[in-house]
Scaffold this motif. Structure first.
Motif, PDB file in Angstrom:
ATOM      1  N   GLY A 105       0.834  -1.195   0.000  1.00  0.00           N
ATOM      2  CA  GLY A 105       0.000   0.000   0.000  1.00  0.00           C
ATOM      3  C   GLY A 105       0.869   1.246   0.000  1.00  0.00           C
ATOM      4  O   GLY A 105       2.098   1.165  -0.047  1.00  0.00           O
ATOM      5  N   ALA A 106       0.213   2.386   0.082  1.00  0.00           N
ATOM      6  CA  ALA A 106       0.914   3.664  -0.013  1.00  0.00           C
ATOM      7  C   ALA A 106       1.508   4.092   1.326  1.00  0.00           C
ATOM      8  O   ALA A 106       0.776   4.269   2.297  1.00  0.00           O
ATOM      9  N   PRO A 107       2.830   4.280   1.377  1.00  0.00           N
ATOM     10  CA  PRO A 107       3.456   4.839   2.575  1.00  0.00           C
ATOM     11  C   PRO A 107       3.035   6.299   2.776  1.00  0.00           C
ATOM     12  O   PRO A 107       2.508   6.937   1.865  1.00  0.00           O
ATOM     13  N   ASP A 108       3.295   6.829   3.965  1.00  0.00           N
ATOM     14  CA  ASP A 108       3.042   8.243   4.233  1.00  0.00           C
ATOM     15  C   ASP A 108       4.051   9.121   3.490  1.00  0.00           C
ATOM     16  O   ASP A 108       3.724  10.221   3.066  1.00  0.00           O
ATOM     17  N   LEU A 109       5.292   8.632   3.391  1.00  0.00           N
ATOM     18  CA  LEU A 109       6.377   9.377   2.746  1.00  0.00           C
ATOM     19  C   LEU A 109       7.230   8.426   1.930  1.00  0.00           C
ATOM     20  O   LEU A 109       7.573   7.332   2.391  1.00  0.00           O
ATOM     21  N   VAL A 110       7.580   8.885   0.734  1.00  0.00           N
ATOM     22  CA  VAL A 110       8.533   8.186  -0.119  1.00  0.00           C
ATOM     23  C   VAL A 110       9.618   9.191  -0.491  1.00  0.00           C
ATOM     24  O   VAL A 110       9.317  10.339  -0.826  1.00  0.00           O
ATOM     25  N   VAL A 111      10.883   8.749  -0.415  1.00  0.00           N
ATOM     26  CA  VAL A 111      12.025   9.595  -0.759  1.00  0.00           C
ATOM     27  C   VAL A 111      12.788   8.934  -1.902  1.00  0.00           C
ATOM     28  O   VAL A 111      13.096   7.745  -1.827  1.00  0.00           O
ATOM     29  N   GLU A 112      13.072   9.728  -2.936  1.00  0.00           N
ATOM     30  CA  GLU A 112      13.903   9.260  -4.034  1.00  0.00           C
ATOM     31  C   GLU A 112      15.142  10.144  -4.111  1.00  0.00           C
ATOM     32  O   GLU A 112      15.035  11.377  -4.078  1.00  0.00           O
ATOM     33  N   ILE A 113      16.311   9.513  -4.193  1.00  0.00           N
ATOM     34  CA  ILE A 113      17.574  10.215  -4.364  1.00  0.00           C
ATOM     35  C   ILE A 113      17.909  10.154  -5.847  1.00  0.00           C
ATOM     36  O   ILE A 113      18.065   9.064  -6.410  1.00  0.00           O
ATOM     37  N   LEU A 114      17.983  11.310  -6.465  1.00  0.00           N
ATOM     38  CA  LEU A 114      18.157  11.383  -7.915  1.00  0.00           C
ATOM     39  C   LEU A 114      19.557  10.980  -8.346  1.00  0.00           C
ATOM     40  O   LEU A 114      20.526  11.194  -7.625  1.00  0.00           O
ATOM     41  N   SER A 115      19.621  10.420  -9.533  1.00  0.00           N
ATOM     42  CA  SER A 115      20.887  10.155 -10.206  1.00  0.00           C
ATOM     43  C   SER A 115      20.653  10.495 -11.673  1.00  0.00           C
ATOM     44  O   SER A 115      19.501  10.603 -12.103  1.00  0.00           O
ATOM     45  N   PRO A 116      21.720  10.653 -12.458  1.00  0.00           N
ATOM     46  CA  PRO A 116      21.515  10.962 -13.881  1.00  0.00           C
ATOM     47  C   PRO A 116      20.644   9.937 -14.604  1.00  0.00           C
ATOM     48  O   PRO A 116      19.896  10.291 -15.505  1.00  0.00           O
ATOM     49  N   THR A 117      20.709   8.675 -14.185  1.00  0.00           N
ATOM     50  CA  THR A 117      19.926   7.637 -14.872  1.00  0.00           C
ATOM     51  C   THR A 117      18.486   7.545 -14.382  1.00  0.00           C
ATOM     52  O   THR A 117      17.660   6.940 -15.048  1.00  0.00           O
ATOM     53  N   THR A 118      18.165   8.127 -13.220  1.00  0.00           N
ATOM     54  CA  THR A 118      16.816   7.993 -12.676  1.00  0.00           C
ATOM     55  C   THR A 118      16.056   9.302 -12.537  1.00  0.00           C
ATOM     56  O   THR A 118      14.866   9.284 -12.238  1.00  0.00           O
ATOM     57  N   ALA A 119      16.710  10.444 -12.717  1.00  0.00           N
ATOM     58  CA  ALA A 119      16.095  11.740 -12.405  1.00  0.00           C
ATOM     59  C   ALA A 119      14.754  11.949 -13.119  1.00  0.00           C
ATOM     60  O   ALA A 119      13.756  12.296 -12.484  1.00  0.00           O
ATOM     61  N   LYS A 120      14.716  11.727 -14.424  1.00  0.00           N
ATOM     62  CA  LYS A 120      13.469  11.956 -15.157  1.00  0.00           C
ATOM     63  C   LYS A 120      12.367  11.006 -14.668  1.00  0.00           C
ATOM     64  O   LYS A 120      11.232  11.419 -14.454  1.00  0.00           O
ATOM     65  N   ARG A 121      12.711   9.753 -14.492  1.00  0.00           N
ATOM     66  CA  ARG A 121      11.724   8.773 -14.020  1.00  0.00           C
ATOM     67  C   ARG A 121      11.211   9.159 -12.627  1.00  0.00           C
ATOM     68  O   ARG A 121      10.019   9.091 -12.347  1.00  0.00           O
ATOM     69  N   ASP A 122      12.131   9.570 -11.739  1.00  0.00           N
ATOM     70  CA  ASP A 122      11.731   9.943 -10.386  1.00  0.00           C
ATOM     71  C   ASP A 122      10.827  11.174 -10.372  1.00  0.00           C
ATOM     72  O   ASP A 122       9.853  11.235  -9.626  1.00  0.00           O
ATOM     73  N   LYS A 123      11.161  12.161 -11.212  1.00  0.00           N
ATOM     74  CA  LYS A 123      10.414  13.418 -11.220  1.00  0.00           C
ATOM     75  C   LYS A 123       9.065  13.321 -11.921  1.00  0.00           C
ATOM     76  O   LYS A 123       8.141  14.059 -11.583  1.00  0.00           O
ATOM     77  N   VAL A 124       8.959  12.431 -12.897  1.00  0.00           N
ATOM     78  CA  VAL A 124       7.731  12.371 -13.698  1.00  0.00           C
ATOM     79  C   VAL A 124       6.964  11.074 -13.451  1.00  0.00           C
ATOM     80  O   VAL A 124       5.877  11.078 -12.880  1.00  0.00           O
ATOM     81  N   THR A 125       7.539   9.969 -13.877  1.00  0.00           N
ATOM     82  CA  THR A 125       6.833   8.683 -13.828  1.00  0.00           C
ATOM     83  C   THR A 125       6.507   8.273 -12.396  1.00  0.00           C
ATOM     84  O   THR A 125       5.359   7.968 -12.076  1.00  0.00           O
ATOM     85  N   LYS A 126       7.526   8.265 -11.539  1.00  0.00           N
ATOM     86  CA  LYS A 126       7.277   7.833 -10.162  1.00  0.00           C
ATOM     87  C   LYS A 126       6.381   8.814  -9.421  1.00  0.00           C
ATOM     88  O   LYS A 126       5.527   8.397  -8.636  1.00  0.00           O
ATOM     89  N   ALA A 127       6.563  10.110  -9.660  1.00  0.00           N
ATOM     90  CA  ALA A 127       5.685  11.093  -9.010  1.00  0.00           C
ATOM     91  C   ALA A 127       4.230  10.812  -9.378  1.00  0.00           C
ATOM     92  O   ALA A 127       3.343  10.856  -8.526  1.00  0.00           O
ATOM     93  N   HIS A 128       3.998  10.495 -10.654  1.00  0.00           N
ATOM     94  CA  HIS A 128       2.636  10.178 -11.089  1.00  0.00           C
ATOM     95  C   HIS A 128       2.110   8.921 -10.390  1.00  0.00           C
ATOM     96  O   HIS A 128       0.980   8.907  -9.895  1.00  0.00           O
ATOM     97  N   VAL A 129       2.928   7.874 -10.351  1.00  0.00           N
ATOM     98  CA  VAL A 129       2.499   6.617  -9.719  1.00  0.00           C
ATOM     99  C   VAL A 129       2.259   6.826  -8.226  1.00  0.00           C
ATOM    100  O   VAL A 129       1.239   6.381  -7.682  1.00  0.00           O
ATOM    101  N   TYR A 130       3.173   7.506  -7.550  1.00  0.00           N
ATOM    102  CA  TYR A 130       3.019   7.720  -6.111  1.00  0.00           C
ATOM    103  C   TYR A 130       1.752   8.520  -5.815  1.00  0.00           C
ATOM    104  O   TYR A 130       1.017   8.224  -4.868  1.00  0.00           O
ATOM    105  N   ALA A 131       1.474   9.529  -6.625  1.00  0.00           N
ATOM    106  CA  ALA A 131       0.256  10.317  -6.431  1.00  0.00           C
ATOM    107  C   ALA A 131      -0.987   9.477  -6.724  1.00  0.00           C
ATOM    108  O   ALA A 131      -1.970   9.518  -5.981  1.00  0.00           O
TER     109      ALA A 131
END
Length: 187
Positions: A105-131
């Protein structure tokens, strides 16, 4: 229609498929049926993750707020969305989502540490999924720009709450009373 869905006629992967993936040092996630593969994190990434986890976990334990977990740990949002966030906080009120195998299920908080290979996915795709699945707070930690951004879920998306850079103190909305010395996070 979900803009993360695979094109018509493409295979949608599920949790059962995820369980069959190899244990080869890569980080696998399935986000809305689409497989994402990332190499293991760098030592810098791991230091930042460890430092932030220690600070947040100390606060959570001291105030008996819930539990903090760190990657690799599966967060099972649905049969077609399984992520491995860098850090996860689950309040006592949501403790029922903690199972022996994963977070279901959905945690209260999720933290992603960006890297060059994950930044776009973390900012767009994962943000959408988490929301989409109801994660209340989302932090993006950028080691290159030494910034932390805190977002709060409102409606169907995230709104910015905090953005702190360098060694400035970070006072996250989700943890009243916590002041994070970012100099100790980047160390």
């Amino acid at each position: 229609m979900n803009n993360l869905a695979p094109p018509a006629g493409k295979i949608i992967l599920t949790y059962e498929d995820y369980l069959d993936l190899p244990d080869d040092g890569n980080r696998y996630e399935i986000l809305e049926g689409v497989l994402h593969v990332t190499p293991s994190p760098t030592t810098r990434h791991q230091r930042i993750s460890r430092n932030l986890q220690r600070i947040v976990d100390d606060h959570v334990l001291r105030h008996d707020l819930g539990e903090v977990f760190y990657a690799p740990l599966d967060v099972l949002f649905s049969r077609i969305s399984i992520a491995q966030p860098d850090l996860i906080f689950i309040s006592h009120e949501r403790a029922a989502i903690i199972t022996d195998k994963n977070i279901a299920g959905a945690p209260d908080l999720v933290v992603e540490i960006l890297s060059p290979t994950t930044a776009k996915r973390d900012k767009v795709t994962k943000a959408h999924v988490y929301a989409l699945y109801g994660v209340k707070y989302y932090w993006l930690v950028d080691p290159d720009s030494t910034t932390v951004e805190e977002y709060r879920l409102e409606g169907e998306g995230y709104v910015p709450v905090n953005r702190v850079a360098g060694n400035a103190p970070f006072t996250p909305e989700i943890f009243p009373g916590l002041v994070v010395d970012l100099g100790k996070v980047w160390a």
